[in-house]
Structure formats: structure tokens, C-alpha cells
Design an enzyme around this catalytic site. Structure first.
Site, PDB file in Angstrom:
ATOM      1  N   ARG A 113      45.960  51.218  37.029  1.00 51.23           N
ATOM      2  CA  ARG A 113      45.673  52.018  35.826  1.00 51.23           C
ATOM      3  C   ARG A 113      46.688  53.134  35.622  1.00 51.23           C
ATOM      4  O   ARG A 113      47.306  53.610  36.555  1.00 51.23           O
ATOM      5  CB  ARG A 113      44.313  52.716  35.997  1.00 51.23           C
ATOM      6  CG  ARG A 113      43.142  51.855  35.789  1.00 51.23           C
ATOM      7  CD  ARG A 113      41.921  52.713  35.498  1.00 51.23           C
ATOM      8  NE  ARG A 113      41.317  53.342  36.655  1.00 51.23           N
ATOM      9  CZ  ARG A 113      40.450  54.341  36.568  1.00 51.23           C
ATOM     10  NH1 ARG A 113      40.117  54.851  35.372  1.00 51.23           N
ATOM     11  NH2 ARG A 113      39.903  54.850  37.655  1.00 51.23           N
ATOM     12  N   ASN A 126      45.231  41.217  35.036  1.00 53.98           N
ATOM     13  CA  ASN A 126      44.854  40.923  36.425  1.00 53.98           C
ATOM     14  C   ASN A 126      43.955  39.698  36.578  1.00 53.98           C
ATOM     15  O   ASN A 126      43.985  39.029  37.623  1.00 53.98           O
ATOM     16  CB  ASN A 126      44.193  42.155  37.054  1.00 53.98           C
ATOM     17  CG  ASN A 126      45.202  43.267  37.285  1.00 53.98           C
ATOM     18  OD1 ASN A 126      46.396  43.076  37.095  1.00 53.98           O
ATOM     19  ND2 ASN A 126      44.732  44.438  37.704  1.00 53.98           N
ATOM     20  N   SER A 150      42.181  43.702  43.751  1.00 55.63           N
ATOM     21  CA  SER A 150      42.666  43.802  42.365  1.00 55.63           C
ATOM     22  C   SER A 150      41.535  44.116  41.390  1.00 55.63           C
ATOM     23  O   SER A 150      40.481  43.459  41.415  1.00 55.63           O
ATOM     24  CB  SER A 150      43.318  42.479  41.942  1.00 55.63           C
ATOM     25  OG  SER A 150      44.151  41.988  42.954  1.00 55.63           O
ATOM     26  N   ASP A 182      35.240  53.416  48.039  1.00 54.93           N
ATOM     27  CA  ASP A 182      34.121  54.228  47.545  1.00 54.93           C
ATOM     28  C   ASP A 182      33.375  54.858  48.725  1.00 54.93           C
ATOM     29  O   ASP A 182      32.939  56.015  48.661  1.00 54.93           O
ATOM     30  CB  ASP A 182      33.169  53.366  46.707  1.00 54.93           C
ATOM     31  CG  ASP A 182      33.888  52.736  45.525  1.00 54.93           C
ATOM     32  OD1 ASP A 182      34.672  53.444  44.871  1.00 54.93           O
ATOM     33  OD2 ASP A 182      33.689  51.529  45.266  1.00 54.93           O
ATOM     34  N   HIS A 209      32.286  48.449  41.451  1.00 49.99           N
ATOM     35  CA  HIS A 209      33.435  49.341  41.689  1.00 49.99           C
ATOM     36  C   HIS A 209      34.054  49.781  40.365  1.00 49.99           C
ATOM     37  O   HIS A 209      35.193  49.447  40.051  1.00 49.99           O
ATOM     38  CB  HIS A 209      34.469  48.653  42.588  1.00 49.99           C
ATOM     39  CG  HIS A 209      35.691  49.508  42.799  1.00 49.99           C
ATOM     40  ND1 HIS A 209      35.667  50.683  43.538  1.00 49.99           N
ATOM     41  CD2 HIS A 209      36.958  49.398  42.334  1.00 49.99           C
ATOM     42  CE1 HIS A 209      36.850  51.238  43.525  1.00 49.99           C
ATOM     43  NE2 HIS A 209      37.668  50.492  42.789  1.00 49.99           N
TER      44      HIS A 209
HETATM   45  N1  LIG Z   1      39.388  47.873  44.976  1.00 50.81           N
HETATM   46  C1  LIG Z   1      39.812  49.120  44.983  1.00 50.81           C
HETATM   47  O1  LIG Z   1      39.127  50.027  45.464  1.00 50.81           O
HETATM   48  C2  LIG Z   1      41.179  49.456  44.448  1.00 50.81           C
HETATM   49  C3  LIG Z   1      41.768  50.677  44.780  1.00 50.81           C
HETATM   50  C4  LIG Z   1      43.053  50.953  44.302  1.00 50.81           C
HETATM   51  C5  LIG Z   1      43.714  50.025  43.483  1.00 50.81           C
HETATM   52  N2  LIG Z   1      43.112  48.852  43.187  1.00 50.81           N
HETATM   53  C6  LIG Z   1      43.779  47.843  42.381  1.00 50.81           C
HETATM   54  O2  LIG Z   1      44.751  47.185  43.178  1.00 50.81           O
HETATM   55  C7  LIG Z   1      45.755  46.605  42.321  1.00 50.81           C
HETATM   56  C8  LIG Z   1      47.147  46.896  42.846  1.00 50.81           C
HETATM   57  O3  LIG Z   1      47.414  48.265  42.822  1.00 50.81           O
HETATM   58  P1  LIG Z   1      48.841  48.837  43.303  1.00 50.81           P
HETATM   59  O4  LIG Z   1      48.776  50.294  43.154  1.00 50.81           O
HETATM   60  O5  LIG Z   1      49.204  48.239  44.611  1.00 50.81           O
HETATM   61  O6  LIG Z   1      49.777  48.217  42.161  1.00 50.81           O
HETATM   62  P2  LIG Z   1      51.375  47.941  42.231  1.00 50.81           P
HETATM   63  O7  LIG Z   1      51.830  47.650  40.857  1.00 50.81           O
HETATM   64  O8  LIG Z   1      52.036  49.041  42.976  1.00 50.81           O
HETATM   65  O9  LIG Z   1      51.482  46.640  43.131  1.00 50.81           O
HETATM   66  C9  LIG Z   1      50.998  45.412  42.705  1.00 50.81           C
HETATM   67  C10 LIG Z   1      51.845  44.335  43.286  1.00 50.81           C
HETATM   68  O10 LIG Z   1      51.303  43.093  42.869  1.00 50.81           O
HETATM   69  C11 LIG Z   1      52.413  42.232  42.673  1.00 50.81           C
HETATM   70  N3  LIG Z   1      52.061  41.077  41.858  1.00 50.81           N
HETATM   71  C12 LIG Z   1      51.943  40.967  40.520  1.00 50.81           C
HETATM   72  N4  LIG Z   1      51.645  39.713  40.187  1.00 50.81           N
HETATM   73  C13 LIG Z   1      51.569  39.006  41.334  1.00 50.81           C
HETATM   74  C14 LIG Z   1      51.315  37.657  41.649  1.00 50.81           C
HETATM   75  N5  LIG Z   1      51.055  36.760  40.691  1.00 50.81           N
HETATM   76  N6  LIG Z   1      51.337  37.285  42.928  1.00 50.81           N
HETATM   77  C15 LIG Z   1      51.592  38.181  43.902  1.00 50.81           C
HETATM   78  N7  LIG Z   1      51.845  39.474  43.679  1.00 50.81           N
HETATM   79  C16 LIG Z   1      51.834  39.876  42.406  1.00 50.81           C
HETATM   80  C17 LIG Z   1      53.483  43.104  42.036  1.00 50.81           C
HETATM   81  O11 LIG Z   1      54.758  42.528  42.158  1.00 50.81           O
HETATM   82  C18 LIG Z   1      53.312  44.378  42.834  1.00 50.81           C
HETATM   83  O12 LIG Z   1      54.166  44.411  43.953  1.00 50.81           O
HETATM   84  C19 LIG Z   1      45.472  47.185  40.935  1.00 50.81           C
HETATM   85  O13 LIG Z   1      44.782  46.230  40.165  1.00 50.81           O
HETATM   86  C20 LIG Z   1      44.564  48.374  41.212  1.00 50.81           C
HETATM   87  O14 LIG Z   1      43.744  48.689  40.129  1.00 50.81           O
HETATM   88  C21 LIG Z   1      41.856  48.558  43.653  1.00 50.81           C
HETATM   89  O1  LIG Z   2      40.820  53.866  39.982  1.00 48.62           O
HETATM   90  C1  LIG Z   2      41.566  52.895  40.012  1.00 48.62           C
HETATM   91  O2  LIG Z   2      42.040  52.396  38.983  1.00 48.62           O
HETATM   92  C2  LIG Z   2      41.953  52.296  41.321  1.00 48.62           C
HETATM   93  C3  LIG Z   2      40.811  52.074  42.242  1.00 48.62           C
HETATM   94  O3  LIG Z   2      39.824  51.268  41.707  1.00 48.62           O
HETATM   95  C4  LIG Z   2      40.225  53.335  42.810  1.00 48.62           C
HETATM   96  O4  LIG Z   2      39.014  53.443  42.879  1.00 48.62           O
HETATM   97  O5  LIG Z   2      41.021  54.210  43.215  1.00 48.62           O
END
Ligand SMILES: NC(=O)c1ccc[n+]([C@@H]2O[C@H](COP(=O)([O-])OP(=O)(O)OC[C@H]3O[C@@H](n4cnc5c(N)ncnc54)[C@H](O)[C@@H]3O)[C@@H](O)[C@H]2O)c1
Ligand SMILES: O=C(O)C[C@H](O)C(=O)O
Length: 347
Positions: A113, A126, A150, A182, A209
Site C-alpha cells: 500500500r 495481487n 500478500s 497483528d 487482517h
Molecule cells: N500479512 C501481513 O501482515 C502483511 C504485512 C505487510 C505487508 N503485507 C503484504 O505483503 C506484500 C509484499 O509487501 P512488500 O513490502 O514486500 O512489497 P515489495 O514491493 O517490496 O516486494 C514484493 C516483491 O514481490 C515480487 N513479485 C511481484 N510479482 C511477483 C510474482 N509474480 N512472483 C514472485 N514475486 C513477485 C516483486 O518483484 C517484489 O520483489 C504486499 O501485498 C503487502 O501488502 C502483508
Molecule cells: O498495512 C499494510 O498494508 C501492510 C500489512 O497488512 C500490515 O498490517 O502492516
């Protein structure tokens, strides 16, 4: 199954690594060989998560996959003097090799985000990424435990389930939405407010989440603190629900939580590995297929074991405030689940 000595894992891993994981892991003389694959390994979460999995002595093979950048990340992480072998894989034609033989696949692939966005705003990009990665998982490592990071997790996990169902590989015990961040936040915020040692705090966080679907159950927190008012609990609940947004705003356009998420993702993957290895009483909160409410996916405490989820634990007694929160979150969570299922059916 190949086994290796825990002492040799300790010998090679303990001298210069943060010893947090190392200390917590040793409960039997030998551990099975385990392969962990990270999809999205070159990203903001993927890189520190790769490092944390490299220092986990339960991991013998670490496969780092991304669409770009993984050779550098793999070369870097591979120099850390711990037991696991690291390999980098880049581009779709190497995805199968990254996945083959994997016990645990962690998915932080996808866009994060920016300020002003909701997690659901990430759906359009995503959903397709998670779908295509899950098609490959069904083909190359259908028995792996899958940890979906993701966003929007409330929808990406139902998407993954539908993909696996279509492929005939779905096992509800093996699919997890990672909601550990969380719990990590709820523990941190509670400990600071209640002035109790953070390392002793436990707080279940249930629901989903995103926003109000994140429901921390502070009434079940241990150790109990009697010095918190209802207003304090409401403020702690809101801060936990908005924790992700707090980081997104502080990063001001440079993404969302990566370091705390890598920490949380490593805790959850470690719990999955311990469960697979037969360590008893491994319990973490996770967003899984569930029947503890009328919703088909729900986060609650789950007991992990040799096959993944051994038991989805019930909610336990809720305060009136939590009961109200539970009813409020259901329509949102239901809509996100249905959106995921519809996407998987149509695309
Ligand atoms: N579940 C949670 O609590 C939580 C917490 C934080 C972030 N997230 C989510 O995690 C995801 C990643 O966040 P980030 O900060 O690492 O993002 P980022 O952009 O830094 O990294 C994402 C990576 O995914 C790769 N990617 C894209 N398409 C791909 C594919 N088809 N196959 C393999 N790799 C691919 C990109 O090249 C990049 O390196 C986001 O959707 C974010 O919202 C979830
Ligand atoms: O807030 C976000 O977009 C990333 C993640 O889900 C978080 O909780 O930090």
C-alpha cells in the site's frame, strides 16, 4: 526422511547469529531436512525474511524466488554462516525448481500500500499474482504448507483455496493467512500501556487482517493487567487495527511494514516447521478455513502439527466489547472472502 543433528545445526549457526530462534528451537536430538521457499524474496519483506529463515536451524534448504533480483539476494544471504543451503531462482521458468520438494512456501509477493489506500485496493494486482503462484504450488509441491502474506489476506487466502480446489490438491490443514503481525503489534502495544514485560505478553487476535476485521482479544491477555480502563482497551484495539496504516503513513509512499512483517513471518514459519517436526503444543493465530463462526475463513488460534493445522481452537470467552467487534467485522470479512472466491471462479 533425512535427519541432521541439532547440535551440528547449533554449532554452525549460533556463534554470530541473533540467538532468538536458535534458543527456542531445540527440543529433540535431530531434526528432519526441511526446504522453505520464499516467493517474492527480493522484496521489502522477502529480503529480511530470507535472512531470518537463513538463521533458523530448522531450515536445511532455502529457495529464494522472485521475478527479478534474487541472484543478488541469494548470494548475499548465502554467506551467513548457518547450516542451510541457499539458492536463488528468477523468472517463471525457474519457479518449478524453487518449489520442488518444499515443505513450507511463504508468499510475500505483490504490491504494498501507499498512503490513502486500503488493502483491498491491492486486490486487482495481487489477486492475479497469488493465483498464478498457487497454480505452480499445486503443480510442484502440492503437499507444502502455504503461508500467504500478500494482501488483501482476507481475499488472497480464499483465492489460494479455490486454486488448490480446482487443481484437486486442496487441504485445508495446509493453507494459512499470516496474521502474526497483528499479534506482534497487540503484544507490543499492550505491554507498553500496561507496563508489563513484553516477552511475557500473549494476546490472541482473531477475525481477519484489515481494519475492523482485526479483533484483538485483550480480555484474554496474559499476564492480566488490572490498571487498564475500557477506554485504554478501546484505544489499544484501534491502534492494533490501524497498525499497518500507521507504518504506511510513516513510510510516506515507500511501502508498508517490511521489517516487523519479516519478523512476524519468520515466527509463523518457524511454528509451521516445529509443528511438521512433531513439536507438541505449537499454537499461533492464523487465518484458515474455519467453522468456529459462520464465515468459511477466520483467524483464530490454531494448533500446528505434522500435517499443518491439527486443531482450530475456539474463540474462548469474549467481553461485551469484543462480542460487538466480532459482529461488526463479519459483513466486511464475508464480502472480502466472497470477492476472492468470485475472482478465482471467473479468472
Ligand atoms: N500479512 C501481513 O501482515 C502483511 C504485512 C505487510 C505487508 N503485507 C503484504 O505483503 C506484500 C509484499 O509487501 P512488500 O513490502 O514486500 O512489497 P515489495 O514491493 O517490496 O516486494 C514484493 C516483491 O514481490 C515480487 N513479485 C511481484 N510479482 C511477483 C510474482 N509474480 N512472483 C514472485 N514475486 C513477485 C516483486 O518483484 C517484489 O520483489 C504486499 O501485498 C503487502 O501488502 C502483508
Ligand atoms: O498495512 C499494510 O498494508 C501492510 C500489512 O497488512 C500490515 O498490517 O502492516
Amino acid at each position: 526422511m533425512a535427519m541432521r543433528s541439532v547440535r551440528s545445526a547449533l554449532r554452525s549457526g549460533s556463534s554470530s547469529s541473533p540467538s532468538h530462534f536458535l534458543r527456542r528451537c531445540y527440543c529433540s536430538e535431530s531434526v528432519p531436512e526441511r526446504k522453505v521457499t520464499i516467493l517474492g524474496a527480493a522484496g521489502g519483506i522477502g529480503q529480511p525474511l530470507a535472512l531470518l529463515m537463513k538463521i533458523n536451524p530448522l531450515v536445511s534448504n532455502l529457495a529464494l524466488y522472485d521475478i527479478a533480483g534474487t541472484p543478488g539476494v541469494a548470494a548475499d544471504v548465502s554467506h551467513v554462516n548457518t547450516i542451510s543451503q541457499v539458492a536463488g531462482f528468477m523468472g517463471e521458468d525457474q519457479l518449478g525448481k524453487a518449489l520442488e520438494g518444499s515443505d513450507v512456501v511463504i508468499i510475500p509477493a505483490g504490491v504494498p500500500r501507499k498512503p490513502g489506500m486500503t488493502r483491498d485496493d491491492l486486490f486487482n494486482i495481487n489477486a492475479g499474482i497469488v493465483k498464478s503462484l498457487c497454480i505452480a504450488i499445486a503443480k510442484y509441491c502440492p503437499n507444502a504448507l502455504v503461508n500467504v502474506i500478500s494482501n488483501p489476506v482476507n481475499s488472497t487466502v480464499p483465492i489460494a483455496a479455490e486454486v488448490f480446489k480446482k487443481a484437486g490438491t486442496f487441504d485445508e490443514k495446509k493453507l494459512f493467512g499470516v496474521t502474526t503481525l497483528d499479534v506482534v503489534r497487540a503484544k507490543t502495544f499492550y505491554a507498553a500501556k500496561a507496563k508489563v514485560p513484553v516477552s511475557e505478553v500473549n494476546v490472541p487476535v482473531v477475525g481477519g487482517h484489515a481494519g475492523i476485521t482485526i479483533l484483538p482479544l485483550f480480555s484474554q491477555t496474559t499476564p492480566k493487567s488490572n490498571n487498564l480502563s475500557d477506554e485504554d482497551i478501546q484505544a489499544l484495539t484501534k491502534r492494533t487495527q490501524d497498525g499497518g496504516t500507521e507504518v504506511v503513513e510513516a513510510k510516506a509512499g515507500k511501502g508498508s511494514a517490511t521489517l516487523s512483517m519479516a519478523y512476524a513471518g519468520a515466527i509463523f514459519a518457524d511454528a509451521c516447521l516445529k509443528g511438521l517436526n512433531g513439536v507438541p503444543e505449537v499454537v499461533e493465530c492464523s487465518y484458515v478455513q474455519s467453522s468456529i463462526t459462520e464465515l468459511p475463513f477466520f483467524s483464530s488460534k490454531v494448533r500446528l502439527g505434522k500435517n499443518g493445522v491439527e486443531e482450530v481452537l475456539g474463540l474462548g470467552p469474549l467481553s461485551d466489547y469484543e462480542k460487538e467487534g466480532l459482529e461488526k467485522l463479519k459483513p466486511d470479512l464475508k464480502a472480502s472472502i466472497e470477492k476472492g472466491i468470485k475472482f478465482a471462479a471467473q479468472s
